[in-house]
Design a protein around this motif. Structure first.
Motif, PDB file in Angstrom:
ATOM      1  N   GLY A  37      50.720  39.148  37.146  1.00  0.00           N
ATOM      2  CA  GLY A  37      49.524  38.528  37.643  1.00  0.00           C
ATOM      3  C   GLY A  37      49.888  37.214  38.450  1.00  0.00           C
ATOM      4  O   GLY A  37      50.837  36.684  38.228  1.00  0.00           O
ATOM      5  N   ASN A  38      48.982  37.055  39.524  1.00  0.00           N
ATOM      6  CA  ASN A  38      49.242  35.869  40.357  1.00  0.00           C
ATOM      7  C   ASN A  38      50.578  35.857  41.254  1.00  0.00           C
ATOM      8  O   ASN A  38      51.010  34.718  41.002  1.00  0.00           O
ATOM      9  N   THR A  39      51.005  36.985  41.567  1.00  0.00           N
ATOM     10  CA  THR A  39      52.110  37.219  42.393  1.00  0.00           C
ATOM     11  C   THR A  39      51.766  37.501  43.761  1.00  0.00           C
ATOM     12  O   THR A  39      50.893  38.349  43.935  1.00  0.00           O
ATOM     13  N   ASN A  89      48.941  40.443  43.989  1.00  0.00           N
ATOM     14  CA  ASN A  89      48.342  40.778  42.669  1.00  0.00           C
ATOM     15  C   ASN A  89      47.586  39.205  42.363  1.00  0.00           C
ATOM     16  O   ASN A  89      48.055  38.426  41.947  1.00  0.00           O
ATOM     17  N   GLU A  90      46.272  39.347  42.780  1.00  0.00           N
ATOM     18  CA  GLU A  90      45.581  38.198  42.402  1.00  0.00           C
ATOM     19  C   GLU A  90      44.597  38.116  41.185  1.00  0.00           C
ATOM     20  O   GLU A  90      44.007  37.575  40.853  1.00  0.00           O
ATOM     21  N   THR A  91      45.136  39.166  40.279  1.00  0.00           N
ATOM     22  CA  THR A  91      44.511  39.161  38.728  1.00  0.00           C
ATOM     23  C   THR A  91      45.504  38.456  37.974  1.00  0.00           C
ATOM     24  O   THR A  91      46.472  38.015  38.145  1.00  0.00           O
ATOM     25  N   ASN A  92      45.036  38.334  36.620  1.00  0.00           N
ATOM     26  CA  ASN A  92      45.889  38.315  35.454  1.00  0.00           C
ATOM     27  C   ASN A  92      46.856  39.109  35.010  1.00  0.00           C
ATOM     28  O   ASN A  92      47.522  38.783  34.012  1.00  0.00           O
ATOM     29  N   GLU A  93      46.417  40.279  35.247  1.00  0.00           N
ATOM     30  CA  GLU A  93      47.146  41.524  34.904  1.00  0.00           C
ATOM     31  C   GLU A  93      48.300  42.231  35.534  1.00  0.00           C
ATOM     32  O   GLU A  93      48.023  42.014  36.961  1.00  0.00           O
ATOM     33  N   ASP A  94      49.406  42.687  35.082  1.00  0.00           N
ATOM     34  CA  ASP A  94      50.325  43.583  35.893  1.00  0.00           C
ATOM     35  C   ASP A  94      49.560  44.618  36.734  1.00  0.00           C
ATOM     36  O   ASP A  94      48.651  44.984  36.316  1.00  0.00           O
TER      37      ASP A  94
END
Length: 114
Positions: A37-39, A89-94
């Protein structure tokens, strides 16, 4: 030979992202990648390689030549050579996805201006 994440060549890229080389030939590359997440990837393009990104799980944003495309599970997008692109990836999940490149991208990657 049967190939999977458990027996494929593994490498780390970016900010703790994973890659597994499922097919690794100079004329074809298939990589299974995982982005926490968030990468995000750096914006770049390829002189020769045509790529296809296919999301296996999660949700990603693929910026292609300035356009943001949201891709969910079981969706993909083709990128022709010379077109700048960047995965987020702007979510908190992979998010897990396949990157299919023809030919392979080694030595063919050019950083693009933001």
């Amino acid at each position: 030979m049967k190939v999977s994440k458990s027996n494929a060549e593994h490498y780390i890229w970016g900010d703790q992202c994973d890659g597994w080389r499922l097919v690794n030939h100079k004329d074809l590359s298939i990589i299974h990648e995982r982005m926490p997440g968030n990468t995000h990837e750096v914006r770049h393009y390829h002189h020769h390689a045509r790529q296809f990104f296919f999301i296996l799980s999660g949700t990603a944003i693929l910026e292609v030549d300035g356009e943001r495309i949201q891709l969910g599970s079981q969706e993909g997008c083709e990128i022709p050579p010379l077109i700048a692109h960047q995965m987020f990836n702007e979510t908190n999940e992979d998010v897990e996805f396949l990157v299919i490149s023809q030919p392979a991208t080694r030595g063919d990657r050019v950083l693009a201006e933001n």
